[in-house]
Design a protein around this motif. Sequence first.
Motif, mmCIF file in Angstrom:
data_model
loop_
_atom_site.group_PDB
_atom_site.id
_atom_site.type_symbol
_atom_site.label_atom_id
_atom_site.label_comp_id
_atom_site.label_asym_id
_atom_site.label_seq_id
_atom_site.Cartn_x
_atom_site.Cartn_y
_atom_site.Cartn_z
ATOM 1 N N ILE A 62 0.834 -1.204 0.000
ATOM 2 C CA ILE A 62 0.000 0.000 0.000
ATOM 3 C C ILE A 62 0.868 1.253 0.000
ATOM 4 O O ILE A 62 1.811 1.375 0.778
ATOM 5 C CB ILE A 62 -0.929 0.008 1.227
ATOM 6 C CG1 ILE A 62 -1.867 -1.204 1.181
ATOM 7 C CG2 ILE A 62 -1.728 1.304 1.290
ATOM 8 C CD1 ILE A 62 -2.682 -1.386 2.443
ATOM 9 N N ASP A 64 0.054 5.460 -0.066
ATOM 10 C CA ASP A 64 -0.981 6.502 -0.027
ATOM 11 C C ASP A 64 -0.291 7.808 0.356
ATOM 12 O O ASP A 64 -0.132 8.119 1.534
ATOM 13 C CB ASP A 64 -2.060 6.122 0.984
ATOM 14 C CG ASP A 64 -3.421 6.696 0.632
ATOM 15 O OD1 ASP A 64 -3.665 6.976 -0.558
ATOM 16 O OD2 ASP A 64 -4.252 6.853 1.542
ATOM 17 N N PRO A 176 -5.399 -0.689 -3.334
ATOM 18 C CA PRO A 176 -4.322 -0.709 -2.336
ATOM 19 C C PRO A 176 -3.196 -1.684 -2.665
ATOM 20 O O PRO A 176 -2.017 -1.337 -2.561
ATOM 21 C CB PRO A 176 -5.055 -1.109 -1.047
ATOM 22 C CG PRO A 176 -6.461 -0.662 -1.254
ATOM 23 C CD PRO A 176 -6.730 -0.848 -2.713
ATOM 24 N N ALA A 179 -0.753 -0.445 -5.467
ATOM 25 C CA ALA A 179 -0.172 0.896 -5.371
ATOM 26 C C ALA A 179 1.356 0.896 -5.389
ATOM 27 O O ALA A 179 1.978 1.740 -6.037
ATOM 28 C CB ALA A 179 -0.686 1.589 -4.114
ATOM 29 N N THR A 198 0.845 8.796 -5.551
ATOM 30 C CA THR A 198 0.067 7.557 -5.599
ATOM 31 C C THR A 198 -0.981 7.575 -4.496
ATOM 32 O O THR A 198 -0.664 7.790 -3.326
ATOM 33 C CB THR A 198 0.978 6.336 -5.433
ATOM 34 O OG1 THR A 198 2.012 6.383 -6.429
ATOM 35 C CG2 THR A 198 0.190 5.049 -5.592
ATOM 36 N N ARG A 199 -2.221 7.357 -4.897
ATOM 37 C CA ARG A 199 -3.332 7.359 -3.950
ATOM 38 C C ARG A 199 -4.089 6.036 -4.031
ATOM 39 O O ARG A 199 -4.252 5.451 -5.099
ATOM 40 C CB ARG A 199 -4.292 8.513 -4.240
ATOM 41 C CG ARG A 199 -3.677 9.877 -4.040
ATOM 42 C CD ARG A 199 -3.362 10.149 -2.580
ATOM 43 N NE ARG A 199 -4.572 10.231 -1.768
ATOM 44 C CZ ARG A 199 -4.571 10.524 -0.470
ATOM 45 N NH1 ARG A 199 -3.424 10.719 0.171
ATOM 46 N NH2 ARG A 199 -5.700 10.597 0.198
ATOM 47 N N THR A 200 -4.549 5.611 -2.891
ATOM 48 C CA THR A 200 -5.215 4.319 -2.776
ATOM 49 C C THR A 200 -6.729 4.476 -2.826
ATOM 50 O O THR A 200 -7.291 5.346 -2.160
ATOM 51 C CB THR A 200 -4.809 3.648 -1.448
ATOM 52 O OG1 THR A 200 -3.431 3.281 -1.531
ATOM 53 C CG2 THR A 200 -5.634 2.420 -1.180
ATOM 54 N N TRP A 202 -9.552 3.166 -1.403
ATOM 55 C CA TRP A 202 -9.957 2.322 -0.277
ATOM 56 C C TRP A 202 -11.340 1.718 -0.478
ATOM 57 O O TRP A 202 -11.719 0.768 0.209
ATOM 58 C CB TRP A 202 -9.911 3.134 1.017
ATOM 59 C CG TRP A 202 -8.515 3.426 1.447
ATOM 60 C CD1 TRP A 202 -7.869 4.629 1.413
ATOM 61 C CD2 TRP A 202 -7.557 2.488 1.955
ATOM 62 N NE1 TRP A 202 -6.578 4.502 1.864
ATOM 63 C CE2 TRP A 202 -6.353 3.199 2.204
ATOM 64 C CE3 TRP A 202 -7.591 1.118 2.210
ATOM 65 C CZ2 TRP A 202 -5.213 2.589 2.704
ATOM 66 C CZ3 TRP A 202 -6.450 0.508 2.710
ATOM 67 C CH2 TRP A 202 -5.281 1.238 2.952
#
Length: 250
Positions: A62, A64, A176, A179, A198-200, A202
Amino acid sequence: MRPRDSAPRIIDRGPDSAPGGDSRGGRAIQRLTRLIAAVLFVVAFGSALAPRALAALGQFLIVDEPLRPAAAILVLGGAVPYREMAAADLYRAGWAPRVVLVAAGRTDDQRLAIEALGVPLQDPMTVRQDILVALGVPRSAQIVAPGRADATLDELEFALTSVGDGTEPMILVTSPYHARRVSLYWRHVAGERRPAITRTAWQDGFDPATWWRNQTRILSVSREVMGLANYALGFPIAERAAGRAPAISR
């Protein structure tokens, strides 16, 4: 008449039967007992550590990163509609004025097989665009990158080309478990030309603490581990459409 022996008769069965002595059978039982105890210890120890190790792997995948204004938001293909949902949230919050999509590749064999069945071909890109519109991202803010991506490297290269030159970052939205690989691949593709955030997503529902209890998650994580190994080894296994030049870190 023969006199009866007054002393008790002692039957000698050899040294293995002496009181307190170890018979061959007794030694075998002891060895087996030790082996079973060792196996039970390893199982108990492994059972205690395995969930922690697997959870650590899930957490490692992950990424984020903190947000800042960006040139565009790239929605990596897959896990529809969860990644689109996360991207729309970022767009509505004003982090970037555009949302980039890259079409997935479809082989001619797949297309011909579907047509032979008499089933109308549905364009997955249209579905994704409609989802974004429903979530508040107008078509005018959507960019469909040219080309069809067969793998993550292709997707990132097409997306990088679609936003043109500039130094503003690109927000990469993915699941996630995907990523970490996306973040590393972007550095391989873009180098220092354009940073990434980089964004997850969710909304995907991935839980790093329990992923190994779900077959779909096991397959996803296994794919990521193999992809990361491929990256670490310099991509000995091609991850792009045939005939395209390999990406070069810049």
